[in-house]
Design a protein around this motif. Structure first.
Motif, mmCIF file in Angstrom:
data_model
loop_
_atom_site.group_PDB
_atom_site.id
_atom_site.type_symbol
_atom_site.label_atom_id
_atom_site.label_comp_id
_atom_site.label_asym_id
_atom_site.label_seq_id
_atom_site.Cartn_x
_atom_site.Cartn_y
_atom_site.Cartn_z
ATOM 1 N N SER A 108 -8.805 -0.613 -21.491
ATOM 2 C CA SER A 108 -9.833 -1.489 -22.042
ATOM 3 C C SER A 108 -11.187 -0.801 -22.100
ATOM 4 O O SER A 108 -11.969 -1.049 -23.011
ATOM 5 N N VAL A 114 -4.522 -4.675 -26.900
ATOM 6 C CA VAL A 114 -5.545 -5.549 -27.474
ATOM 7 C C VAL A 114 -6.071 -4.870 -28.726
ATOM 8 O O VAL A 114 -6.473 -3.707 -28.675
ATOM 9 N N ARG A 132 -2.248 -8.725 -27.860
ATOM 10 C CA ARG A 132 -3.269 -9.671 -28.335
ATOM 11 C C ARG A 132 -3.987 -9.087 -29.528
ATOM 12 O O ARG A 132 -4.339 -7.904 -29.549
ATOM 13 N N LEU A 180 -5.494 -9.318 -20.066
ATOM 14 C CA LEU A 180 -6.057 -9.383 -21.416
ATOM 15 C C LEU A 180 -7.211 -10.377 -21.460
ATOM 16 O O LEU A 180 -8.210 -10.153 -22.158
ATOM 17 N N THR A 203 -10.967 -9.485 -22.641
ATOM 18 C CA THR A 203 -11.555 -10.206 -23.775
ATOM 19 C C THR A 203 -12.851 -10.902 -23.381
ATOM 20 O O THR A 203 -13.852 -10.827 -24.103
#
Length: 223
Positions: free
Chosen positions: A43, A98, A175, A207, A211
């Motif tokens: 991420s 993601v 996602r 996730l 996010t």
């Protein structure tokens, strides 16, 4: 493009999914899967760039990194590709767990190795609703030929969660974040439901953390 499965194909797909799952019957014990810590490392790379107030995702895998024009600020008109992978003696995963896209973008899932699906978390697929309430759920059907693809165009902003039918229990979820959604009204930002496999729930929680850290928590997200 590989077409979505229909009810006429369901029994064939179920048998093939059972076979694919059976191939990985010992994977839960012998094959590592992506961990929350690993996803956090992904991420940090994925959400590193911002352009024009919009947070985009840089490619996070070898397959993703080769996609021209899909990094933040690039032209997404050519579409986004997400690899579906069964690593040799390793985990089953989507190359970009993601993926941020602009509204109107087309996402293509491509089978790199193994046998996988890209299936929306939606009541229509006998799963909790983790896509926008007015969105249509999708199911690629089982892709088991290398290079096979399935695509979907995302017209409406929102957060869309999906999973692999044979490997959901091993945490193979992904996602797509479209545009700049209001997280307070997104079903995907709810706590993972108790009915979900533990590994899938753990990854979905990770996730959510990624996010909300990127787009802002909002109040009552997913409530």
């Amino acid at each position: 493009m590989t077409r979505p499965s229909t009810s006429a194909d369901a029994s064939d797909d179920d048998a093939r999914i059972d076979e694919a799952t059976g191939d990985d019957a010992t994977a839960d014990e012998t094959s590592p899967r992506p961990t929350t810590a690993a996803l956090s490392r992904v991420s940090r790379r994925s959400f590193a760039k911002a352009t024009g107030g919009l947070v985009g995702l840089a490619a996070v895998s070898g397959l993703g990194a080769s996609q021209e024009g899909t990094e933040t600020g690039g032209d997404q008109s050519a579409g986004i590709r997400i690899g579906m992978v069964s690593a040799t003696n390793g985990p089953n995963f989507y190359s970009d767990p993601v993926q941020w896209v602009e509204a109107g973008s087309t996402v293509t899932w491509e089978l790199v190795q193994g046998a996988h699906t890209a299936t929306a978390y939606a009541e229509a697929n006998d799963r909790p609703q983790r896509v926008p309430a007015d969105a249509t759920g999708w199911d690629s059907g089982l892709l088991d030929e290398r290079g096979a693809t399935f695509e979907r165009t995302f017209e409406a902003p929102g957060v869309y969660d999906y999973f692999c039918r044979p490997h959901e229990s091993l945490g193979m979820v992904g996602r797509v974040v479209v545009g700049t959604p209001d997280l307070a009204n997104e079903p995907a930002l709810a706590e993972p439901q108790d009915s979900l496999p533990d590994a899938a729930a753990e990854m979905l929680a990770a996730l959510n953390a990624v996010t909300t850290a990127t787009f802002g928590r909002g109040q009552g997200a997913g409530q």
